[in-house]
Enzyme design. Sequence first.
Site, PDB file in Angstrom:
ATOM      1  N   LEU A  68       0.818  -1.213   0.000  1.00 25.16           N
ATOM      2  CA  LEU A  68       0.000   0.000   0.000  1.00 25.16           C
ATOM      3  C   LEU A  68       0.847   1.256   0.000  1.00 25.16           C
ATOM      4  O   LEU A  68       0.611   2.184  -0.767  1.00 25.16           O
ATOM      5  CB  LEU A  68      -0.923   0.003   1.224  1.00 25.16           C
ATOM      6  CG  LEU A  68      -2.095  -0.963   1.152  1.00 25.16           C
ATOM      7  CD1 LEU A  68      -2.868  -0.931   2.452  1.00 25.16           C
ATOM      8  CD2 LEU A  68      -3.010  -0.613  -0.007  1.00 25.16           C
ATOM      9  N   ARG A 127      -6.127  -4.593  20.843  1.00 28.39           N
ATOM     10  CA  ARG A 127      -5.507  -5.892  20.605  1.00 28.39           C
ATOM     11  C   ARG A 127      -4.588  -6.340  21.728  1.00 28.39           C
ATOM     12  O   ARG A 127      -4.587  -7.512  22.103  1.00 28.39           O
ATOM     13  CB  ARG A 127      -4.711  -5.824  19.299  1.00 28.39           C
ATOM     14  CG  ARG A 127      -5.626  -5.687  18.115  1.00 28.39           C
ATOM     15  CD  ARG A 127      -4.871  -5.468  16.834  1.00 28.39           C
ATOM     16  NE  ARG A 127      -5.819  -5.469  15.731  1.00 28.39           N
ATOM     17  CZ  ARG A 127      -5.490  -5.270  14.469  1.00 28.39           C
ATOM     18  NH1 ARG A 127      -4.242  -5.027  14.133  1.00 28.39           N
ATOM     19  NH2 ARG A 127      -6.408  -5.305  13.531  1.00 28.39           N
ATOM     20  N   LEU A 179      -3.739   0.046   7.217  1.00 32.35           N
ATOM     21  CA  LEU A 179      -4.047   0.411   5.834  1.00 32.35           C
ATOM     22  C   LEU A 179      -4.111   1.927   5.733  1.00 32.35           C
ATOM     23  O   LEU A 179      -3.625   2.535   4.782  1.00 32.35           O
ATOM     24  CB  LEU A 179      -5.381  -0.218   5.415  1.00 32.35           C
ATOM     25  CG  LEU A 179      -5.486  -1.739   5.575  1.00 32.35           C
ATOM     26  CD1 LEU A 179      -6.805  -2.243   5.002  1.00 32.35           C
ATOM     27  CD2 LEU A 179      -4.332  -2.440   4.890  1.00 32.35           C
TER      28      LEU A 179
END
Lengths: 637, 246
Positions: free
Chosen positions: A43, A330, A441
């Site tokens: 990306l 997380r 992203l």
Amino acid sequence: MTLDAKIPDGPLEKKWDTHRFNLKLVNPSNKRKYHIIVVGTGLAGASAAASLAELGYRVTSLCYHESPRRAHSIAAQGGINAPKNYPNDDDSIWRLFYDTVKGGDFRAREANVYRLAQVSGSIIDQCVAQGVPFAREYGGLLDNRSFGGAQVSRTFYARGQTGQQLLLGAYSALSRQIHKGQVKFYDRRDMMDLVVIDGQARGVIVRNMINGELETYIGDAVILATGGYGNVFYLSTNAKQSNATAIWRAHKKGAFFANPCFTQIHPTCIPLASEHQSKLTLMSESLRNDGRIWVPKQKGDKRSPKDIPMEERDYYLERLYPSFGNLVPRDVASRRAKEVCDQGRGVGSTGLAVYLDFADAIARNGKQWVEEKYGNLFDMYQRITGENAYQTPMRIYPAVHYTMGGLWVDYNLMSTIPGMFVLGEANFSDHGANRLGASALMQGLADGYFVIPYTIGDYLATNKFKPVKEDHEAFTESKKAISEKTEQLMSAQGKRTVDDLHKELGKILWEHVGMARNEAGLKKAISMITALRKQFWSDVRIPGKANDLNPELEKAHRVADFMELGEMIARDALHREESCGCHLREEYQTDENEAKRNDKKFAYVAAWEFGGTGKAPKLHKEALKFENVHLTQRSYK
Amino acid sequence: MNFTLKVWRQKNRNSEGRFESYTATNITPDMSFLEMLDAVNHDLVEKNQEPIAFDHDCREGICGSCGMFIKGRAHGPQKGGAACQLHMRSFVDGDLITVEPFRAQAFPVIKDLIIDRTAFDRIMQAGGFVSVNTGGVPDANAIPIPKTIADEAFSAAACIGCGACVAACKNASASLFVAAKVSQLALLPQGQQERKERVEAMLAQMDKEGFGSCSNTYACEAECPKEISVSNIARMNREYLKAALG
């Protein structure tokens, strides 16, 4: 050397705009005179190469894959964040900024994170304009879902294949520039070294992976967008070829490495089944929107999940964190999973797993609803485990997934080597000690589409570049050093395969530098890695020839670097005598077993300068100033 | 489980290849097909022989690197998955398994099971994009797209570019691959401006690369790891016809 992050003055909201205005421009007709090398086509790399070419720069794009589209960004599942506030749930740039700084446990730069939040909306616009098929509502507008560490729905997604669709968007923009001849693209090229001339990054040496030849590429600036280093652990959710060689070799040429011990262990992965397993597979965090995580209340309860009545189950995240529940960040979810397994309440044959149960979601909304939202993930789970998760809960366990650490960069994304810029996961910049879901992203594309096109212009406009040729001694010396290293690897002719040695390194790191760390373990890890590295060089066996397509040799170069990087991760973890985000030092915990930061001593970025193989690196500190958020103990209760 | 493998070995692009036999021993049903190959390669390295070269990377069915024919089928005996998602539980103990690279004139073999699929990239470069530069685009919600259309475009866009469609086709046609991209962009409003030029440029490049024509056997759809529908080929043909008629 003192680290200057070049953070602009002024109020947080104005910093980026002010800075952009102050950056020098390269006029349109002069842009074609500059040549930029971009290594990596994920990306960050693909978006940067395309955007710079569109501006008129001459770009060389290199990757070790056969095609730019195979970069590992392709595998990202869940989504990409942007505070568009389309769902009207009171999202804002400020809220995304705050969630990210807090989620990173206050170890990221405020100014970088704010900029990231500011440009994230434009990313969604850009991707939609390219034809990225994001999920939509029946009215035709874009749909959002929620992710860990946030109480709003700001995640845009394309079924469970968001990374694929975004990468194909960037790949299409890159393809267009290749067709125009504005980008020269070379496939199956493995970066072996960065070349610095007169203090400026001026090129790279790559290995042509088909014939083994070393090739020289010369430019006025070099961009590394080569991803993270999670594969140092051998088992991770990264692709098999993901590696640290480009950034590590640049580190050895003078680029500081920041916060190497900040490695993210993702909570929802398919548990390890056996010794021969070659990688771990992630199940998107989005599953935590509707799946409920639990283990039996009793230790060693071997009953089938359907036979364990409700009152004998412990939905431990919902119990411990009533306001965020299963959507805690997380690091918290991973740590708690390890904790219940350590207590002997883990499930499955190994006891190293917890349940992620969709029975309630299916009862509430029907199987079809779950299938529509998560069908491909359920299929993937079944393919790997042979189990049907519509009928029995999934088993999940944490696995190495992402590295927040990486090469140190300033606000312009330039490393400590002038002219070498680092984008995406390869840099350390925006996530602090823990990355929130759907932010990777966002960062990769922010760096490539909306930051580097501006900041690199300032560097080019304000520096002079002497013409250099391939026969410059910096290139020939670098090639010679690489050839010698290759020769040394090929001639060792030992007894062990590269993978065996890599697995052993991974086990040391997972055990001592994984989800929980302590002083004794880290010291032990450093001495074990030192011994293993020595063994690697004498005992590795690589068949075939160096001047041929030779996957064992490719791996050997990468693992040689992991053997050095692994030691630095342990050293960084040892020096950071606090817990923060994913870095849990057992010695530093609150009474409720949460990470206990020490802001007085450790509110800084640890940037390490290479000191020679096997020698201690030198620590440089970039103090983190928090002027806009109040440093608190993170609470998701 | 134990298996006999017949694997295509080829030194490089210019040399002739041949099948060689190997045995895979102590394989467990939960191993993936590539992990079985890892185990065979481990033994080969220990015997100081060159391991079998094969392309692989993500090992979760999305990067599209897998490019092998297993037991006579692209990506092996399974539906809707790449070779890396194939597990040994799909085979019977003692099976003879033939492994060879995807075969097509446009996909030359580089070494063993590694093939050159850059022809696909060149087709994409010819027209598989919307010509927008970075910046200056409208707000994402300024382009409403009905959910059914967006979903259909997504299903076409899910192509991983592995080339199984070409390998499965007796004509080595790349129609499904090209159609997936043409279809995605023809369905979406963003793709309308270059609709005509795109289909023409991509198909011209496809022919130039030496791929064959479509004769409607549907083998591509049957072997596609992402189960991309042949209805996309029909759409591509309509697009091409419309473009030709002006």
